[in-house]
Design a protein around this motif. Structure first.
Motif, PDB file in Angstrom:
ATOM      1  N   ARG A 213      21.138  16.506 -55.572  1.00 49.61           N
ATOM      2  CA  ARG A 213      22.049  16.550 -54.423  1.00 49.61           C
ATOM      3  C   ARG A 213      21.436  15.718 -53.312  1.00 49.61           C
ATOM      4  NH1 ARG A 213      20.911  22.057 -51.159  1.00 49.61           N
ATOM      5  NH2 ARG A 213      18.810  22.521 -51.897  1.00 49.61           N
ATOM      6  N   PRO A 214      22.235  15.267 -52.349  1.00 48.22           N
ATOM      7  CA  PRO A 214      21.680  14.442 -51.279  1.00 48.22           C
ATOM      8  C   PRO A 214      20.538  15.143 -50.561  1.00 48.22           C
ATOM      9  CG  PRO A 214      24.076  14.402 -51.211  1.00 48.22           C
ATOM     10  CD  PRO A 214      23.703  15.447 -52.215  1.00 48.22           C
ATOM     11  N   CYS A 215      19.625  14.351 -50.030  1.00 45.29           N
ATOM     12  CA  CYS A 215      18.495  14.891 -49.271  1.00 45.29           C
ATOM     13  C   CYS A 215      18.449  14.212 -47.904  1.00 45.29           C
ATOM     14  CB  CYS A 215      17.184  14.659 -50.013  1.00 45.29           C
ATOM     15  SG  CYS A 215      15.740  15.315 -49.128  1.00 45.29           S
ATOM     16  N   PHE A 216      18.434  15.029 -46.855  1.00 43.79           N
ATOM     17  CA  PHE A 216      18.304  14.552 -45.486  1.00 43.79           C
ATOM     18  C   PHE A 216      16.836  14.675 -45.070  1.00 43.79           C
ATOM     19  CE2 PHE A 216      22.685  15.654 -45.908  1.00 43.79           C
ATOM     20  CZ  PHE A 216      23.413  14.955 -44.950  1.00 43.79           C
ATOM     21  N   ILE A 217      16.226  13.564 -44.702  1.00 41.51           N
ATOM     22  CA  ILE A 217      14.874  13.572 -44.146  1.00 41.51           C
ATOM     23  C   ILE A 217      15.016  13.365 -42.642  1.00 41.51           C
ATOM     24  CG2 ILE A 217      12.620  12.457 -44.089  1.00 41.51           C
ATOM     25  CD1 ILE A 217      13.094  13.792 -46.728  1.00 41.51           C
ATOM     26  N   GLU A 218      14.455  14.287 -41.841  1.00 43.42           N
ATOM     27  CA  GLU A 218      14.610  14.177 -40.383  1.00 43.42           C
ATOM     28  C   GLU A 218      13.246  14.212 -39.693  1.00 43.42           C
ATOM     29  OE1 GLU A 218      16.421  17.477 -38.347  1.00 43.42           O
ATOM     30  OE2 GLU A 218      15.802  18.902 -39.901  1.00 43.42           O
ATOM     31  N   TYR A 219      13.298  13.926 -38.404  1.00 50.65           N
ATOM     32  CA  TYR A 219      12.107  13.927 -37.545  1.00 50.65           C
ATOM     33  C   TYR A 219      11.054  12.923 -38.015  1.00 50.65           C
ATOM     34  CZ  TYR A 219      14.170  18.043 -35.376  1.00 50.65           C
ATOM     35  OH  TYR A 219      15.016  18.891 -34.727  1.00 50.65           O
ATOM     36  N   PHE A 220      11.456  11.661 -38.036  1.00 51.47           N
ATOM     37  CA  PHE A 220      10.522  10.569 -38.312  1.00 51.47           C
ATOM     38  C   PHE A 220       9.527  10.446 -37.157  1.00 51.47           C
ATOM     39  CE2 PHE A 220      13.626   9.767 -41.444  1.00 51.47           C
ATOM     40  CZ  PHE A 220      13.120   8.845 -42.355  1.00 51.47           C
ATOM     41  N   PRO A 221       8.362   9.825 -37.403  1.00 52.71           N
ATOM     42  CA  PRO A 221       7.405   9.644 -36.305  1.00 52.71           C
ATOM     43  C   PRO A 221       8.048   8.928 -35.113  1.00 52.71           C
ATOM     44  CG  PRO A 221       6.404   9.075 -38.404  1.00 52.71           C
ATOM     45  CD  PRO A 221       7.859   9.296 -38.686  1.00 52.71           C
ATOM     46  N   ALA A 222       7.615   9.286 -33.919  1.00 48.36           N
ATOM     47  CA  ALA A 222       8.166   8.673 -32.705  1.00 48.36           C
ATOM     48  C   ALA A 222       7.981   7.163 -32.721  1.00 48.36           C
ATOM     49  CB  ALA A 222       7.510   9.278 -31.470  1.00 48.36           C
ATOM     50  N   ASP A 233      10.686  18.694 -27.667  1.00 48.59           N
ATOM     51  CA  ASP A 233       9.753  19.782 -27.965  1.00 48.59           C
ATOM     52  C   ASP A 233       8.504  19.324 -28.719  1.00 48.59           C
ATOM     53  OD1 ASP A 233      11.514  21.674 -26.805  1.00 48.59           O
ATOM     54  OD2 ASP A 233      12.700  21.691 -28.657  1.00 48.59           O
ATOM     55  N   ASP A 234       8.575  18.135 -29.318  1.00 46.91           N
ATOM     56  CA  ASP A 234       7.431  17.591 -30.047  1.00 46.91           C
ATOM     57  C   ASP A 234       7.475  16.076 -29.908  1.00 46.91           C
ATOM     58  OD1 ASP A 234       5.426  16.783 -31.738  1.00 46.91           O
ATOM     59  OD2 ASP A 234       6.069  17.995 -33.455  1.00 46.91           O
ATOM     60  N   GLY A 235       6.719  15.562 -28.962  1.00 44.15           N
ATOM     61  CA  GLY A 235       6.742  14.140 -28.669  1.00 44.15           C
ATOM     62  C   GLY A 235       6.222  13.256 -29.785  1.00 44.15           C
ATOM     63  N   ARG A 236       5.714  13.850 -30.869  1.00 41.19           N
ATOM     64  CA  ARG A 236       5.228  13.050 -31.995  1.00 41.19           C
ATOM     65  C   ARG A 236       6.364  12.545 -32.876  1.00 41.19           C
ATOM     66  NH1 ARG A 236       1.417  16.949 -35.155  1.00 41.19           N
ATOM     67  NH2 ARG A 236       3.295  18.222 -34.894  1.00 41.19           N
TER      68      ARG A 236
END
Length: 330
Positions: A213-222, A233-236
């Motif tokens: 099934r599709p996979c969503f990858i989120e919150y890549f490095p800044a 909340d997380d500047g990284r």
């Protein structure tokens, strides 16, 4: 008839079967209905722009315009995505918008690449990137008859599949992680940390995600935020996501950056990276920066490669199987 003549005589034929093109047309119709049902306005923006993109990993096609106001010629760029023009519409008060258009990237042609391709891009004022992921899920389930997508963070994916934390790993740890793929030398020679991580992601994460099934990858490095906001909340990390299914990257989405000063700084940093890689600097798109200064509404947006979606929907082995004419027959 010579073999060369025989080859050329066959090249007039479409790359895709007529049946595949008929199915493609129905999928396009269903996409337009999807957005019509949600009161999202279809727009049409220029394929040519006075500015190209500064992104280190993208290459514009360029052409020369000679005409009124440009007797000595003016360089114009075929757009890699309609993003900049669409954001100008958003700043002008368009509300929610989408576009199905040709985009152009001067890159390889292959199983899942064609230098001219069809992009679906849409923007939702008032949406977080999570709400946009929900809508993307709805669209993919409709088009691909698949299950709801899995979600994980970039950090979780690296920890799970490569046993390192991409947000704080040392250069030595990144190089050591490449041992499993015999690319320690390649990683040690690559000076840019994000490029090192992208190589590892392509080899160690992508083949393992989104198979059923599709996979969503989120919150890549800044540092890979592109045009996305940094998480408050997380500047990284940045509020950015990508979507993968059956070994294919389908989409890239952002909670859109609206700070003109920050965007200008990112463009200037891109040009620094280009200089380090012996690439020409790109002029900053002052029209986009002007729109951001005037006020971009809080919104999220995403770009979806439709040809790749159609490949999966029709179970086609390669992208030319769903294109009327691939680049080799264009």
């Amino acid at each position: 008839m010579s073999s060369e003549s025989a080859e050329h005589s066959a090249n007039w034929q479409p790359s895709a079967s007529i049946q595949a093109l008929q199915k493609r047309a129905k999928l396009l119709q269903s996409i337009r209905q999807f957005f019509s049902d949600r009161d999202v306005l279809e727009v049409d923006t220029p394929a040519l722009s006075q500015c190209g993109v500064s992104d280190l990993h993208l290459r514009n096609f360029a052409t020369e315009f000679v005409g009124p106001g440009a007797p000595d010629g003016q360089t114009l760029y075929l757009q890699t995505s309609p993003e900049f023009h669409m954001k100008r519409l958003l700043a002008a008060g368009s509300g929610a918008i989408y576009q199905i258009c040709k985009s152009f990237r001067n890159e390889e042609a292959g199983r899942i690449h064609n230098p001219e391709f069809t992009m679906l891009e849409w923007y939702r004022p008032g949406f977080s990137h999570h709400q946009l992921m929900d809508e993307m899920d709805d669209l993919l389930m409709s088009l691909l008859k698949c299950e709801k997508g899995e979600r994980m963070s970039y950090q979780q994916a690296f920890r799970h599949y490569l046993n390192i934390d991409p947000l704080c790993a040392t250069t030595d740890e990144i190089v050591q992680a490449g041992k499993a793929f015999a690319i320690e030398q390649l990683l040690s020679e690559e000076r840019n940390r994000d490029s090192q991580l992208q190589i590892l992601f392509a080899l160690g994460v992508e083949p393992n995600i989104g198979q059923q099934r599709p996979c969503f990858i989120e919150y890549f490095p800044a540092s890979q935020a592109a045009l996305a906001r940094v998480n408050p909340d997380d500047g990284r990390v940045a509020e950015r996501f990508e979507v993968y299914f059956k070994g294919v990257e389908l989409a890239n989405g952002f909670h859109e950056l609206s700070d003109a000063k920050e965007q200008r700084a990112r463009f200037e940093h891109d040009n620094q990276l280009r200089a380090e890689n012996n690439l020409p600097a790109m002029a900053l798109d002052e029209n986009l920066l002007g729109a951001l200064s005037a006020g971009l509404p809080d919104c999220s947006g995403v770009a979806l490669g439709l040809d790749r979606v159609f490949m999966l929907a029709l179970d086609a082995p390669q992208i030319t199987d769903i294109l009327s004419f691939g680049v080799e027959r264009a």
